[in-house]
Scaffold this active site. Structure first.
Site, PDB file in Angstrom:
ATOM      1  N   ASP A  21     -28.035 -30.022 -38.521  1.00  0.00           N
ATOM      2  CA  ASP A  21     -28.883 -29.222 -37.649  1.00  0.00           C
ATOM      3  C   ASP A  21     -28.033 -28.042 -37.177  1.00  0.00           C
ATOM      4  OD1 ASP A  21     -31.089 -28.562 -35.901  1.00  0.00           O
ATOM      5  OD2 ASP A  21     -29.877 -29.369 -34.267  1.00  0.00           O
ATOM      6  N   ASP A  23     -28.815 -25.635 -33.911  1.00  0.00           N
ATOM      7  CA  ASP A  23     -28.733 -25.510 -32.456  1.00  0.00           C
ATOM      8  C   ASP A  23     -28.363 -26.837 -31.799  1.00  0.00           C
ATOM      9  OD1 ASP A  23     -29.723 -22.707 -32.262  1.00  0.00           O
ATOM     10  OD2 ASP A  23     -31.513 -23.596 -33.153  1.00  0.00           O
ATOM     11  N   ASP A 179     -28.574 -33.364 -33.061  1.00  0.00           N
ATOM     12  CA  ASP A 179     -28.482 -33.560 -31.616  1.00  0.00           C
ATOM     13  C   ASP A 179     -29.833 -33.886 -30.995  1.00  0.00           C
ATOM     14  OD1 ASP A 179     -29.232 -30.651 -29.810  1.00  0.00           O
ATOM     15  OD2 ASP A 179     -29.503 -30.832 -31.966  1.00  0.00           O
TER      16      ASP A 179
END
Length: 202
Positions: A21, A23, A179
């Site tokens: 991922d 961000d 996250d």
């Protein structure tokens, strides 16, 4: 593939490809995304408070879907295209403030030339590229997957499955670093192992 920063717990498995991922995983951009969301919603006269708790609970969800969720929650009719476009314009101006999540970025650098890597992000491609370029990470990745590449974003598995296809590696041989819980659910649905990146790692 055993060498990795001590703070990052990588499963003991001979993974053949890695999907990150962006961000909150590769770059510490989430606080700036929250600012951009808050300002965009205010500019579009959103009749509710946009909380950090809600924002972080939806990490990985594509921007248009986020607006649709907010409309459903609050009984309003914000324009997903308009809100997302304004949010992107605000965020792009904040990109110079984006920094790396050091353990994850260092892990990606350690894999360069040893295993193929992809980025699969809920953000639009110009934002992803801007964040990666600003932090000299973009050259590490063979491909970038964003919501426009698939029918369904996270938590559907589409983005990760497309990344595996482009990397020419079976899903079961890919490791996802994420996250957001939407991303974790997407990895599970894709049949991939995953590593959760907590906010404390940033």
């Amino acid at each position: 593939m055993s060498a990795h920063p001590p703070m990052l717990q990588i499963p003991d498995h001979p993974f053949r490809a890695f999907i990150f991922d962006c961000d909150g995983t590769l770059v510490d951009s989430m606080p700036l995304h929250f600012i951009a969301w808050t300002q965009s919603l205010r500019a579009h006269d959103a009749p509710f408070d946009f909380t950090e708790e809600f924002f972080y609970s939806t990490a990985g969800v594509r921007e248009h879907d986020m607006v649709r969720r907010l409309n459903a929650m609050h009984g309003c009719a914000l324009d997903p295209d308009g809100v997302a476009e304004t949010k992107a314009e605000i965020f792009i101006k904040l990109v110079p403030q984006v920094t790396v999540v050091r353990p994850v970025a260092d892990f990606a650098r350690s894999l360069h030339g040893r295993a193929p890597m992809a980025v699969a992000s809920g953000s639009e491609e110009p934002i992803v590229r801007a964040c990666l370029e600003a932090n000299e990470l973009i050259h590490l990745f063979e491909t970038i997957i964003t919501p426009r590449d698939v029918a369904k974003g996270k938590p559907a598995p589409d983005m990760f499955l497309l990344a595996a296809e482009r990397l020419a590696v079976p899903p079961e041989d890919c490791l996802v670093l994420e996250d957001g819980m939407a991303g974790v659910e997407a990895a599970k649905a894709a049949g991939m192992q995953w590593v959760f990146i907590p906010r404390t790692l940033r």
